[in-house]
Design a protein around this motif. Sequence first.
Motif, mmCIF file in Angstrom:
data_model
loop_
_atom_site.group_PDB
_atom_site.id
_atom_site.type_symbol
_atom_site.label_atom_id
_atom_site.label_comp_id
_atom_site.label_asym_id
_atom_site.label_seq_id
_atom_site.Cartn_x
_atom_site.Cartn_y
_atom_site.Cartn_z
ATOM 1 N N SER A 55 0.810 -1.064 -0.025
ATOM 2 C CA SER A 55 -0.091 -0.305 0.040
ATOM 3 C C SER A 55 0.811 1.289 -0.200
ATOM 4 N N LYS A 56 2.480 1.254 1.419
ATOM 5 C CA LYS A 56 2.865 2.291 0.623
ATOM 6 C C LYS A 56 3.154 2.577 -0.789
ATOM 7 N N LYS A 57 4.131 1.059 -0.679
ATOM 8 C CA LYS A 57 4.311 1.740 -2.143
ATOM 9 C C LYS A 57 3.602 1.673 -3.665
ATOM 10 N N ASP A 58 2.805 1.705 -3.464
ATOM 11 C CA ASP A 58 1.131 2.049 -4.291
ATOM 12 C C ASP A 58 1.216 3.715 -4.033
ATOM 13 N N THR A 59 1.215 4.000 -3.084
ATOM 14 C CA THR A 59 0.925 5.477 -2.544
ATOM 15 C C THR A 59 2.278 6.208 -3.034
ATOM 16 N N GLY A 60 2.850 5.859 -3.196
ATOM 17 C CA GLY A 60 3.832 6.662 -3.285
ATOM 18 C C GLY A 60 4.512 6.620 -4.753
ATOM 19 N N ASP A 61 3.839 5.571 -5.784
ATOM 20 C CA ASP A 61 3.839 5.653 -6.934
ATOM 21 C C ASP A 61 3.119 6.377 -7.092
ATOM 22 N N LYS A 70 8.198 14.752 -2.661
ATOM 23 C CA LYS A 70 9.253 14.385 -1.675
ATOM 24 C C LYS A 70 7.920 13.628 -0.893
ATOM 25 N N SER A 71 6.566 13.870 -0.683
ATOM 26 C CA SER A 71 5.351 12.106 -0.880
ATOM 27 C C SER A 71 6.173 11.537 -1.002
ATOM 28 N N ALA A 72 7.144 11.058 -2.252
ATOM 29 C CA ALA A 72 7.303 9.784 -3.103
ATOM 30 C C ALA A 72 7.914 8.975 -2.432
ATOM 31 N N LEU A 73 9.082 10.313 -2.154
ATOM 32 C CA LEU A 73 10.053 9.582 -1.051
ATOM 33 C C LEU A 73 10.056 8.820 0.486
ATOM 34 N N ARG A 74 9.037 9.753 0.369
ATOM 35 C CA ARG A 74 8.694 9.982 2.232
ATOM 36 C C ARG A 74 7.472 8.969 2.414
ATOM 37 N N SER A 75 6.265 7.487 1.155
ATOM 38 C CA SER A 75 5.719 6.591 0.986
ATOM 39 C C SER A 75 6.884 5.614 1.035
ATOM 40 N N TYR A 76 8.300 5.768 0.035
ATOM 41 C CA TYR A 76 9.003 4.653 -0.037
ATOM 42 C C TYR A 76 9.973 4.768 0.878
ATOM 43 N N HIS A 77 10.300 5.338 1.653
ATOM 44 C CA HIS A 77 10.465 5.406 2.967
ATOM 45 C C HIS A 77 10.005 4.372 4.107
ATOM 46 N N GLU A 78 9.077 5.058 4.373
ATOM 47 C CA GLU A 78 7.858 3.815 4.972
ATOM 48 C C GLU A 78 8.191 2.630 4.306
ATOM 49 N N THR A 79 7.455 2.018 3.294
ATOM 50 C CA THR A 79 8.232 0.580 2.727
ATOM 51 C C THR A 79 9.256 0.666 3.242
ATOM 52 N N LYS A 127 11.829 -2.715 -6.602
ATOM 53 C CA LYS A 127 11.183 -1.829 -7.479
ATOM 54 C C LYS A 127 10.949 -0.444 -6.418
ATOM 55 N N VAL A 128 10.821 -1.000 -5.329
ATOM 56 C CA VAL A 128 10.937 0.884 -4.130
ATOM 57 C C VAL A 128 12.096 1.651 -4.564
ATOM 58 N N TYR A 129 13.737 0.975 -4.701
ATOM 59 C CA TYR A 129 14.903 1.264 -4.613
ATOM 60 C C TYR A 129 15.227 1.525 -6.084
ATOM 61 N N ALA A 130 14.289 1.854 -6.517
ATOM 62 C CA ALA A 130 14.660 1.679 -8.589
ATOM 63 C C ALA A 130 13.737 2.940 -8.665
ATOM 64 N N ASN A 131 12.333 3.358 -8.041
ATOM 65 C CA ASN A 131 11.917 4.088 -7.652
ATOM 66 C C ASN A 131 12.600 5.635 -6.993
ATOM 67 N N MET A 132 13.076 5.316 -6.142
ATOM 68 C CA MET A 132 13.823 6.039 -5.498
ATOM 69 C C MET A 132 14.975 6.994 -6.082
#
Length: 233
Positions: A55-61, A70-79, A127-132
């Motif tokens: 869910s956190k990753k989807d929010t970041g995407d 900034k919001s994307a990075l925050r969600s990715y960090h939470e993931t 995927k999260v690291y690549a998106n970050m």
Amino acid sequence: MSTPDTSISTTQASEIIESVSSPGVVQDSLRDANVKVPTQAELSTVESKLATARSKKDTGDAAFKVGDVKSALRSYHETLLYLHGIDKNALKSLGLAVPSSPSSMSAVDQAAGAKDVTTEADMILEKVYANMSACHIKQENWKRAVDTADKALGKNASNSKALFRKAKALGELGFFEKAEIALNEIKKVAPNEAPMADAELARQKAMDRERQKTHDQKMRGWLSREKKQAVSE
């Protein structure tokens, strides 16, 4: 001196076989042998963490798609927080793991002959690291872009998006030779993306020539001033 009686009656033998056949006893026996067998509570916890991470990753995407980096990075960090230290044995028990292919393993693991599995947590992390890395590129934070791309590649060495982002960031940092290596790797693991890799390589070579030109002009200006000072003295 008498010896201990080690004989077992038929009834006792039947009771022992029946008890060992029960799942609870088998799990206890495995635990005693230092083999980690996740409990139902642990499995439920892992499922919950994994669901939240998705869910956190989807929010970041979604945030990244609308330009809210900034919001994307925050969600990715939470993931990452939810996936950190997640029980791999539990993921295997839940059927959320597949054997790693040689192409997805790091060179070190392949050289060591490592036999591992890729879990759903690993795939999300990749995927999260690549998106970050993409987020850091948007912010022109080139070093962080390289670092996070490398973490994605640590999960899957054939991730062409991570390779491309790493190459772009390396080029912006002035490491053109390293960037070229990453771009050439893309053409090996994803031949259909070769035109994109070649275009980026051409862009970086042009950028390198321009930087060299600017550097040469500065050097000529500096040498010219040095000569004038020498003459005046």
